[in-house]
Write an enzyme that holds these catalytic residues in place. Structure first.
Site, PDB file in Angstrom:
ATOM      1  CD  GLU A 176      -2.972  -1.336   2.108  1.00  0.00           C
ATOM      2  OE1 GLU A 176      -3.361  -0.280   2.620  1.00  0.00           O
ATOM      3  OE2 GLU A 176      -3.455  -2.452   2.380  1.00  0.00           O
ATOM      4  CG  HIS A 378     -14.963  -8.014   6.700  1.00  0.00           C
ATOM      5  ND1 HIS A 378     -14.659  -7.282   7.812  1.00  0.00           N
ATOM      6  CD2 HIS A 378     -13.871  -7.902   5.890  1.00  0.00           C
ATOM      7  CE1 HIS A 378     -13.453  -6.740   7.684  1.00  0.00           C
ATOM      8  NE2 HIS A 378     -12.955  -7.106   6.527  1.00  0.00           N
ATOM      9  CD  GLU A 449      -5.218  -5.291   4.761  1.00  0.00           C
ATOM     10  OE1 GLU A 449      -5.981  -6.199   5.111  1.00  0.00           O
ATOM     11  OE2 GLU A 449      -5.621  -4.171   4.416  1.00  0.00           O
ATOM     12  CD  GLU A 473      -7.604   0.646   3.133  1.00  0.00           C
ATOM     13  OE1 GLU A 473      -8.604   0.038   3.521  1.00  0.00           O
ATOM     14  OE2 GLU A 473      -6.440   0.222   3.288  1.00  0.00           O
TER      15      GLU A 473
HETATM   16  C1  NOJ Z   1      -8.026  -2.903   5.712  1.00  0.00           C
HETATM   17  C2  NOJ Z   1      -8.829  -3.191   4.495  1.00  0.00           C
HETATM   18  O1  NOJ Z   1      -8.106  -2.864   3.329  1.00  0.00           O
HETATM   19  C3  NOJ Z   1     -10.106  -2.401   4.576  1.00  0.00           C
HETATM   20  O2  NOJ Z   1     -10.872  -2.559   3.409  1.00  0.00           O
HETATM   21  C4  NOJ Z   1     -10.873  -2.824   5.807  1.00  0.00           C
HETATM   22  O3  NOJ Z   1     -11.998  -1.998   5.941  1.00  0.00           O
HETATM   23  C5  NOJ Z   1     -10.034  -2.705   7.074  1.00  0.00           C
HETATM   24  N1  NOJ Z   1      -8.758  -3.317   6.898  1.00  0.00           N
HETATM   25  C6  NOJ Z   1     -10.725  -3.369   8.245  1.00  0.00           C
HETATM   26  O4  NOJ Z   1     -10.880  -4.728   8.021  1.00  0.00           O
HETATM   27 CA    CA Z   2      -5.795  -2.234   3.172  1.00  0.00          CA
END
Ligand code: NOJ
Ligand code: CA
Length: 674
Positions: A176, A378, A449, A473
């Site tokens: 990232e 999730h 990740e 994000e």
């Molecule tokens: C990182 C992820 O890339 C993101 O999409 C997610 O909302 C957060 N972790 C929490 O799981």
């Molecule tokens: Ca992430």
């Protein structure tokens, strides 16, 4: 016929060389169109390869080899024992896009080497395609090598010049990052793919294919050899790189070589270097658009943790399902639905079987089913892969019982066992276990990740998409992603495969919400925003291909928004894709077909552009109706991102348009048969 002839002549060539009296030392492999040439040689016991495109040197003679714990360096004292040539020219069908019909056409050179003092046998397979090459090492079953530990892989990539390069710095735990655009000499230690352009416009990209049971490869420049990388594998906690036993194969090392940037994006070579599909029945694997109870947590108006700002409540989830169901959005991911978020980062924090007290999983799953929306599970692990492996089977069983067939995973945090890395062999094995276990339970994976994309989706087509990028994000809680970022991703990160970047944020200035924003991952939220126009957000839904494609904004920003019609119309189950134009970091235009409909996305970096495109990919004699979502006359990503227009037109094959893109802007086009 021509193809057959050329492969026969290659085989003859290798036989002739093998019959030579002083023993074979040099092997030459040509791509099917003869433009790319791989030269393998053993010079004074040192194995090397070089790559040429026509008269140009792409890779200068570069060494091959390993350092094993038991036997030390294996990079000299080799004897070439034999070589064989094979060819393949087939077409295979992928269950989903961006192209469903894929041609695999290559010539193959197999080399057998013996290390003289240890007697260890190493095979090297080279494959030459018309747009690049791949090679991998194999340790065959043998008396001289059983279990082994690789301390280092010694593969070199000696580039011919100090090319313009796009890369992210090496990191054992994260991809990232913002891309750097520099001369190669500044790219000291990088992750792959690294993409380069030479002074004549030839594009070269180094990556890997079929990364299974091995460590991820970074590339480190040698101090004493300009423009030369050596492979640097991500270590285990104990410092070793790879543990294995014979027979054993490394991933392919890939070098894409194309005449322009667009062809790089259209290449299927990395995919073709992966094994064919191992899932018999793929009928349950379906691309879809999805929304999420997600952005609210990132911008800080909601929380993952239970409390008065908890996003994942039964009631809120139903609101999202209602909207998704009315607007052709196939799925919904709900983050913060389970217990453990208050312990994020600790060992065994997350419980993937137990809901938060204000979230009724059964009720929500039934409501989603009744409304024709797929609930996407999730599983955030916080990096605790060890703990997750214990919960995996029961958690996937629960999904199966509830009819849930898609899962977003996450590894946001340091890896447990401590000392292991996201990109080391321990985690490569873990990610593989997730994909295979998920396939057993009929579950599609969207990994965050993750380990880098290397074309695994060919073998495991339930491995739909992954993050492994500095995605949307980051705009919520950092200085964000500049306009050029998404114009580098298609030519670098995406050469490995689909990306869950999560475009589609309409409230680009982050100003439309009733609740207060509370910072959770930043000191200061005042400057946070998305660095594009609205029209570019739509265009990115086409450009940044993901078979699970997110519309990332809060549902409230979509309700009654005219631009949402584009996402409503978009069908992400693409049959075919074409890159109409593109330059790394500058602009790109991609056209993708779903059935008879075409979707076009065009985007630019900070610079305004007029891009000429020709609709020569449409059906002859057919007329089409078009809706296009364009930057308004005054649009500018910095000062006026919300200025857009929706226009209608008709179109026929061969028509030519000039797309007007604002600085940081884009255009999205829906083309349907009349
Ligand atoms: C990182 C992820 O890339 C993101 O999409 C997610 O909302 C957060 N972790 C929490 O799981
Ligand atoms: Ca992430």
């Amino acid at each position: 016929m021509k193809y057959l002839q050329s492969s026969i002549s290659l085989s003859l060539l290798s036989i002739i060389i093998l019959l030579g009296s002083c023993g074979p030392k040099r092997q030459v492999l040509l791509s099917p169109d003869s433009h790319i040439q791989v030269v393998f040689e053993v010079v004074d016991g040192v194995p090397t390869y070089a790559v040429h495109k026509d008269s140009k040197v792409v890779i200068k003679p570069s060494r091959l080899g390993f350092e094993l714990k038991a036997s030390g360096k294996l990079d000299s004292q080799f004897k070439l024992l034999g070589a064989n040539m094979e060819s393949e020219n087939t077409t295979w069908t992928a269950p989903w896009g961006p192209d469903k019909t894929i041609v695999s056409n290559f010539n193959h050179l197999g080399i057998r080497l013996r290390h003289q003092s240890t007697g260890i046998l190493i095979d090297i397979a080279f494959r030459a395609f018309n747009d690049g090459i791949g090679f991998r090492y194999q340790f065959p079953e043998q008396n001289n090598l059983g279990e082994f530990v690789i301390l280092d892989e010694l593969t070199e990539f000696s580039l011919a010049d100090n090319h313009q390069s796009w890369w992210i710095e090496a990191d054992y735990d994260s991809y990232e990052k913002l891309y750097q655009s520099t001369l190669l000499s500044e790219a000291k230690w990088v992750n792959t793919p690294i993409t380069m352009r030479d002074k004549d416009g030839l594009h070269i990209s180094i990556h890997e294919a079929e990364l299974t049971d091995y460590a991820g490869m970074t590339l480190q420049q040698l101090d004493d050899r300009p423009n030369t990388f050596v492979s640097a594998l991500v270590p285990w906690a104990d410092g070793s790189k790879v543990k294995g036993s014979t027979p054993f194969m490394t991933p392919w090392r890939t070098i894409l070589i194309t005449d322009n940037a667009a062809q790089l994006v259209e290449s299927n070579t990395i995919l073709n270097l992966n094994e064919p599909n191992k899932i018999d029945d793929t009928s349950w694997i379906e691309p879809m658009k999805y929304m999420g109870i997600w952005w609210g947590m990132h911008i800080g108006t909601e929380t993952w943790v239970e409390g008065d700002r908890h996003g994942a409540t039964t009631e809120n989830t139903k609101r999202y399902i209602d909207f998704a169901s009315k607007h052709n959005v196939g799925g919904l991911v709900v983050e913060g639905w389970n217990s453990g978020w208050d312990k994020w980062g600790a060992k065994d924090a997350f419980d993937h079987l137990t809901s938060a007290s204000d979230y009724d999983l059964e009720e929500v799953a039934a409501y989603a089913k009744a409304n024709n929306v797929e609930l996407i599970m999730h599983h955030e692990t916080g990096g605790d892969a060890e703990g997750y492996e214990l919960l995996m089977e029961p958690a996937y069983k629960l999904c199966q019982q509830l009819g849930i067939k898609a899962l977003k995973t996450g590894y946001a945090g340091g890896i447990y066992p401590r000392g292991e890395h996201h990109h080391g062999q321990y985690m490569v094995r873990h990610y593989q276990k997730v994909v295979e276990t998920a396939a057993k339970y009929g579950i599609m994976i969207n990994a965050h990740e993750p380990i880098k994309a290397t074309g695994k989706r060919r073998t495991w087509p339930n491995m739909m998409t992954r993050e492994g990028v500095r995605g949307m994000e980051w705009n919520a809680w950092s200085d964000g992603n500049p306009p050029s970022h998404t114009l580098i991703i298609p030519f670098t990160r995406m050469l490995g495969g689909p990306v869950d970047y999560t475009p589609g944020t309409f409230d680009v200035m982050l100003k439309n919400f009733e609740k207060e924003r509370v910072a959770w991952n930043a000191d200061d939220l005042s400057q946070t925003r998305v660095h594009t126009t609205i029209a570019k957000q739509l265009a990115l839904s086409v450009i940044l291909y993901s078979p699970l494609q997110m519309a990332s904004d809060l549902v409230d920003n979509y309700i009654d928004h005219p631009a949402f019609q584009f996402i409503d119309d978009l069908n992400v189950d693409f049959d075919e894709s074409k890159v109409l134009n593109g330059e790394v970091g500058e602009y790109i235009t991609v056209a993708r077909r779903s059935g008879k409909d075409w979707f076009v996305g065009s985007a630019t970096n900070e610079k305004a552009r007029d891009l000429e495109i020709k609709f020569d990919f449409l059906e002859e004699g057919q007329s089409y109706e078009v809706s296009y979502y364009a930057d308004g006359a005054k649009a500018h990503w910095l000062t006026n991102p919300d200025d857009y227009t929706i226009l209608k037109a008709s179109l026929r094959k061969g028509d030519q348009w000039t797309l007007k893109l604002a600085p940081g802007g884009g255009q999205a086009i829906v083309i349907k048969e009349k």
